[in-house]
Design an enzyme around this catalytic site. Sequence first.
Site, short mmCIF file in Angstrom:
data_model
loop_
_atom_site.label_atom_id
_atom_site.label_comp_id
_atom_site.label_asym_id
_atom_site.label_seq_id
_atom_site.Cartn_x
_atom_site.Cartn_y
_atom_site.Cartn_z
N ASP A 187 1.02 1.79 -8.89
CA ASP A 187 2.32 1.15 -9.06
C ASP A 187 2.73 0.07 -8.05
OD1 ASP A 187 2.27 3.12 -10.95
OD2 ASP A 187 4.05 4.16 -10.27
N GLU A 419 0.89 14.82 -3.96
CA GLU A 419 0.63 13.69 -4.86
C GLU A 419 -0.37 12.71 -4.22
OE1 GLU A 419 4.26 11.64 -5.77
OE2 GLU A 419 3.33 10.33 -7.28
#
Length: 451
Positions: A187, A419
Amino acid sequence: MISSCQCFFLILKFTIIKNKLIEKAEKVLDTNFREVGGFSIPCEGLYPFQWNWDSGFIAIGFAHYDTTKAKREIEALLSGQWENGFIPHIIFHTDSDSYFPGPDFHQSNLHPLASKNHRTTGMTQPPVLGFVLKELYDIVDDKKDMLNFIKLNIDKVYNNHEHFYTHRDPNKEGLVFIYHNWESGTDNSPIWDDIWETMNPPNYKFERRDTTHVDAAQRPSNREYDYYLHLIEIAKQNNYDDAKIAELSPFLVQDPLFNAMLIKSNAALIELYKLIGNSEEKIKTLQQWQTKAIKRFNEKLYNEKLGAYVHYDLRNEKQIEFLSSSSFAPLFAGIPNKERAEVIVKTMMDKFGGEDRYLCASFDPDSDRFNPKKYWRGPVWINLNWLLYKGLKHYDYTNEANRVKEDSVALLERFGFYEYFDSRKELDEPGGYGGNNFSWSAALFIDMLKR
Ligand code: DGY
């Protein structure tokens, strides 16, 4: 000197620890699975819906111990597929106010062929589904049952690839574009920084939700969100029409990770259609896409100077000359020849593989744009490591493959199922970042340990 008795107890201890961790990983997956809707959230709070490539990796984890959930995960994702074959990046099965931007912002219904079953986003994510189906087939014991499941779903994945080559490849060169950084999966990578410089979006008024779940130092800035939202606004103004987006979006990139996923998925579909039989036409078309794609990939996305693959900025017609973990992902799809693979592996080990670091940082650790804590600007991600592990094994780089696997396991053992992770080994603070109990970290840990 260790006696054979001591050795036995060491192995036993190691096995018990590993089995405990696998149990923990399964618990993470089971907790994140939603019975209503039959899908998994990536993690609690931060990501409350179904994400496209997350689901693919999650299904691989489930396949090792709960085939039903693996299948339901895939079916739930495909239930949000558009009538033109497009598979969105988020399926909003349920309502939640813990995430921004949600369905009211994305307004997928602007596109006439958008899913009528679910609200979704109007962008996609790396197309992992093809190779995930093949992984599921390879993992499970009951091949017949899984092949029946694949038979029911494979044409949907084929239609998705057809959509890419028809609508996302304006030069008809075998490489597809992404129009949004969220489509890349990586991202907020520094790769996009120079594209942001070409844009001047308004300062949107919006309420971030991600930074209520995670330290803002580990997430993109508000100004970065202005760029992200602006790209969506442009797509919405054009009803998510790919041709218009290709003409107008300031962000138009041929991404080596994204295209490598598509190529690997093409190859998997070919193998699966062969197993199914009576699919000559589709196999022929897939082979044509494949030959063209691999050739052009090697011509256009390779950078001799850096010794690795790079992104291509299609809007501004130039390579984006930075190394990231995406630079090495083509190994997973068998894209480089042996000589080129050797150069790439050397680049990876020289630049990212120092003994003081865990492999593989998501961005060049020597760059001044590197940030070890910030999402895709440097941290290690388990899904990229899984791809690299498999890619290195495919080219017989056994030591390097084992290093990636051992580093991944070490990170997960040391910090938990986070994550993303700090690549620096010397650290006197916890190096697990972003969401905790993160589904694909758990799923791919299971896969790496069980195979
Ligand atoms: C986010 O919100 O950061 C997501 O990763 C976008 O897909």
